[in-house]
Design an enzyme around this catalytic site. Structure first.
Site, short mmCIF file in Angstrom:
data_model
loop_
_atom_site.label_atom_id
_atom_site.label_comp_id
_atom_site.label_asym_id
_atom_site.label_seq_id
_atom_site.Cartn_x
_atom_site.Cartn_y
_atom_site.Cartn_z
N ARG A 15 -4.17 9.56 -4.71
CA ARG A 15 -5.51 9.84 -4.16
C ARG A 15 -5.77 11.34 -4.18
O ARG A 15 -4.87 12.14 -4.43
CB ARG A 15 -5.60 9.32 -2.72
N LYS A 75 -2.56 13.21 2.22
CA LYS A 75 -1.34 12.99 3.00
C LYS A 75 -0.93 14.25 3.75
O LYS A 75 -1.38 15.36 3.44
CB LYS A 75 -0.19 12.57 2.06
N TYR A 94 -4.66 13.64 6.72
CA TYR A 94 -3.80 12.82 7.58
C TYR A 94 -2.55 13.62 7.93
O TYR A 94 -2.00 14.32 7.08
CB TYR A 94 -3.36 11.54 6.85
N HIS A 96 -0.15 12.33 10.99
CA HIS A 96 0.84 11.40 11.59
C HIS A 96 2.03 12.17 12.16
O HIS A 96 3.18 11.99 11.76
CB HIS A 96 1.30 10.36 10.55
N GLU A 118 -6.44 10.84 11.39
CA GLU A 118 -6.16 9.59 12.12
C GLU A 118 -6.47 9.64 13.60
O GLU A 118 -6.45 8.61 14.26
CB GLU A 118 -4.69 9.15 11.90
N SER A 134 -7.09 1.77 6.67
CA SER A 134 -6.54 0.58 7.30
C SER A 134 -7.12 -0.67 6.65
O SER A 134 -6.42 -1.68 6.51
CB SER A 134 -6.86 0.59 8.80
N ASP A 198 -2.19 -9.92 19.72
CA ASP A 198 -2.69 -8.62 20.16
C ASP A 198 -2.55 -8.54 21.69
O ASP A 198 -2.47 -9.58 22.36
CB ASP A 198 -4.15 -8.40 19.74
N LEU A 240 -1.13 -0.34 16.79
CA LEU A 240 -1.34 1.11 16.92
C LEU A 240 -1.62 1.46 18.37
O LEU A 240 -2.45 0.82 19.03
CB LEU A 240 -2.54 1.56 16.06
N VAL A 267 3.15 -2.16 8.21
CA VAL A 267 2.05 -1.24 7.88
C VAL A 267 2.07 -0.04 8.84
O VAL A 267 1.72 1.07 8.48
CB VAL A 267 0.69 -1.97 7.94
N ALA A 268 2.54 -0.28 10.06
CA ALA A 268 2.56 0.79 11.07
C ALA A 268 3.69 1.80 10.85
O ALA A 268 3.95 2.64 11.70
CB ALA A 268 2.69 0.17 12.47
N ILE A 269 4.33 1.74 9.68
CA ILE A 269 5.45 2.65 9.40
C ILE A 269 5.01 4.11 9.46
O ILE A 269 5.81 5.00 9.77
CB ILE A 269 6.09 2.31 8.02
N ASP A 270 3.72 4.38 9.19
CA ASP A 270 3.29 5.79 9.22
C ASP A 270 3.31 6.33 10.65
O ASP A 270 3.24 7.54 10.86
CB ASP A 270 1.90 5.97 8.58
N VAL A 298 6.11 0.74 2.99
CA VAL A 298 5.53 1.87 2.25
C VAL A 298 4.55 2.62 3.17
O VAL A 298 3.64 2.03 3.74
CB VAL A 298 4.83 1.37 0.98
N MET A 301 0.48 3.07 1.65
CA MET A 301 0.09 1.88 0.88
C MET A 301 -1.20 2.09 0.07
O MET A 301 -1.27 1.70 -1.09
CB MET A 301 -0.08 0.67 1.81
N1 NAD Z 1 1.27 2.20 5.77
C1 NAD Z 1 0.05 2.60 5.42
O1 NAD Z 1 -0.19 2.97 4.28
C2 NAD Z 1 -1.07 2.55 6.42
C3 NAD Z 1 -2.41 2.66 6.03
C4 NAD Z 1 -3.42 2.56 6.99
C5 NAD Z 1 -3.08 2.37 8.33
N2 NAD Z 1 -1.76 2.31 8.67
C6 NAD Z 1 -1.31 2.12 10.05
O2 NAD Z 1 -1.51 0.78 10.48
C7 NAD Z 1 -1.49 0.76 11.90
C8 NAD Z 1 -2.65 -0.08 12.43
O3 NAD Z 1 -3.87 0.61 12.17
P1 NAD Z 1 -5.30 0.01 12.62
O4 NAD Z 1 -6.33 0.90 12.00
O5 NAD Z 1 -5.35 -1.44 12.38
O6 NAD Z 1 -5.28 0.30 14.17
P2 NAD Z 1 -6.25 -0.38 15.26
O7 NAD Z 1 -6.29 0.57 16.42
O8 NAD Z 1 -7.53 -0.82 14.65
O9 NAD Z 1 -5.46 -1.70 15.69
C9 NAD Z 1 -4.24 -1.66 16.37
C10 NAD Z 1 -4.16 -2.92 17.22
O10 NAD Z 1 -2.84 -2.98 17.76
C11 NAD Z 1 -2.99 -3.62 19.01
N3 NAD Z 1 -1.76 -3.46 19.79
C12 NAD Z 1 -1.31 -2.39 20.49
N4 NAD Z 1 -0.14 -2.69 21.09
C13 NAD Z 1 0.17 -3.98 20.73
C14 NAD Z 1 1.25 -4.86 21.02
N5 NAD Z 1 2.27 -4.49 21.81
N6 NAD Z 1 1.22 -6.10 20.46
C15 NAD Z 1 0.21 -6.49 19.67
N7 NAD Z 1 -0.85 -5.70 19.37
C16 NAD Z 1 -0.86 -4.46 19.90
C17 NAD Z 1 -4.22 -2.96 19.61
O11 NAD Z 1 -4.75 -3.70 20.70
C18 NAD Z 1 -5.15 -2.93 18.40
O12 NAD Z 1 -5.99 -4.06 18.33
C19 NAD Z 1 -1.53 2.23 12.32
O13 NAD Z 1 -0.22 2.68 12.62
C20 NAD Z 1 -2.03 2.94 11.09
O14 NAD Z 1 -1.64 4.32 11.04
C21 NAD Z 1 -0.77 2.40 7.75
#
Ligand code: NAD
Length: 371
Positions: A15, A75, A94, A96, A118, A134, A198, A240, A267-270, A298, A301
């Protein structure tokens, strides 16, 4: 202002922080735009496209870091990049930082003003600069899970949609935010059996209404997670807590209760990952196996689909970026949502969740800017 955009150097990151269309808008606002040669190659944008937009092509990233008042990236800066940042310069990308003490140290030492995509907020409590990525990552997570579930890739050998006469695969999504919702759409589209967990009951209500009976929703407790994870073929980690390290919701001990060849997509690895056994992987080698469970972790992603991702990202970052270029740090003071993006300024950590995660002192963003 001189606005600069280097080529991304993270593994398999294609990107770019500024598309030619975005560069054109900065130029129209009276800014000088510097683009590193080849920065747009991964999204099929040639240097000539940037020049046609009014930007200047420079040969090296060093010229961007030394010459730009604001550096726009995708990044988090890598060590070679953060070493070139300096006081009085704005970094817009970003970051993180919560799970990344080394980068935080690097940014603090540089004195740079670092605005993290973020943690920028919007009036509805959302994260508008995280949301487009996301959306991409959520949709991709099901493609990744489907591929990893194939036997040749180490998975159980289950087709998510099943076929007539054979049950579909079971997908469990932990976290029903933006990633979780988009993952659910794709999984439903493939015909999988989908459950979303959730902690937010209002969010579970919204998802229940949106999917009109096509997903199961469950309140997320350790007991519910255990029951769902043990029955799942694919689990998507999508939680998140903004700015903070992700809670470890699936523990190592739980892996032994899971189906052999099940797939965890973190996905939450970041944000450090929400499975205890996760560690960040790259597109070059996206998966690893622990206790018979395939992990896909990853950290970038959306980098796999840079054309879609770069345009979606620029659509969201452009208005805030223009405000920063037009007004400098005054733009932060004028907009509390942009101010929420300030993570580091002149050696101070200014984001509460980042400071707490790293055990560092936090200085209020407004005090840091006026001090
Ligand atoms: N790996 C990647 O390439 C990549 C890309 C984009 C986003 N992400 C990551 O993905 C993650 C999610 O992003 P998002 O935009 O969906 O966030 P978001 O804030 O829209 O959603 C997160 C959800 O998690 C819920 N949550 C919190 N604690 C919880 C628990 N104990 N059990 C269940 N649910 C719980 C929240 O209520 C919320 O609905 C973030 O860490 C973000 O940085 C990673």
């Amino acid at each position: 202002m001189r606005v600069g955009c280097p080529k991304e150097i993270k593994n398999h990151e294609y990107r770019v922080g500024l598309t030619p269309a975005a560069a054109r808008e900065y130029v129209a606002h009276g800014h000088q735009v510097l683009i590193e040669a080849g920065a747009g190659a991964g999204i099929d944008a040639a240097d000539a496209d940037y020049e046609a937009a009014g930007a200047t092509i420079v040969a090296t990233a060093a010229e961007i870091f030394s010459g730009a008042d604001m550096v726009v990236k995708v990044k988090e800066p890598q060590p070679a990049e953060w070493a070139q940042l300096r006081e009085g310069q704005i970094l817009y990308t970003y970051l993180h930082l919560a799970p990344d003490p080394k980068q935080t140290e690097g940014l603090i030492a540089s004195g740079v003003t670092a605005v993290a995509y973020e943690t920028v907020t919007d009036a509805r409590g959302g994260l508008p600069l995280l949301a487009p990525m996301s959306e991409v990552a959520g949709r991709l997570s099901i493609q990744a899970a489907a591929r990893a579930l194939e036997k040749a890739h180490g998975g159980r050998g289950v087709l998510l949609g099943g076929v007539p006469g054979v049950s579909p695969g079971k997908v469990v999504i932990i976290g029903g935010g933006v990633v979780g919702k988009e993952a659910a759409k794709m999984a439903i589209g493939l015909g999988a059996d989908v459950t979303i967990l959730d902690r937010s009951i209002p969010r579970l209500r919204e998802l229940d209404d949106l999917f009109a009976g096509r997903v199961h929703t469950r309140f997320s407790t350790p007991t519910a997670i255990e029951e769902e994870v043990f029955a799942a073929d694919a689990i998507i980690g999508a939680v998140l807590i903004p700015g903070a390290s992700a809670p470890k919701l699936v523990t190592r001990a739980m892996l032994s209760g899971m189906k052999k060849g099940a797939v965890l997509v973190d996905v939450a690895i970041d944000q450090g990952g929400c499975f205890e056994t996760s560690h960040a992987t790259t597109h070059a080698e996206p998966t690893f196996e622990i206790d018979g469970v395939v992990h896909y972790c990853v950290a970038n992603m959306p980098g796999a689909v840079p054309i879609t991702s770069a345009h979606a990202l620029n659509n969201a970052t452009l208005p805030f970026g223009l405000a920063l270029a037009d007004c400098g740090i005054e733009a932060l003071k004028a907009d509390p949502h942009l101010m929420a993006g300030l993570n580091v300024h002149r050696g101070h950590v200014t984001n509460r969740a980042v400071a707490q995660s790293l055990g560092r002192e936090m200085v209020d963003a407004r005090d840091a800017l006026t001090g």
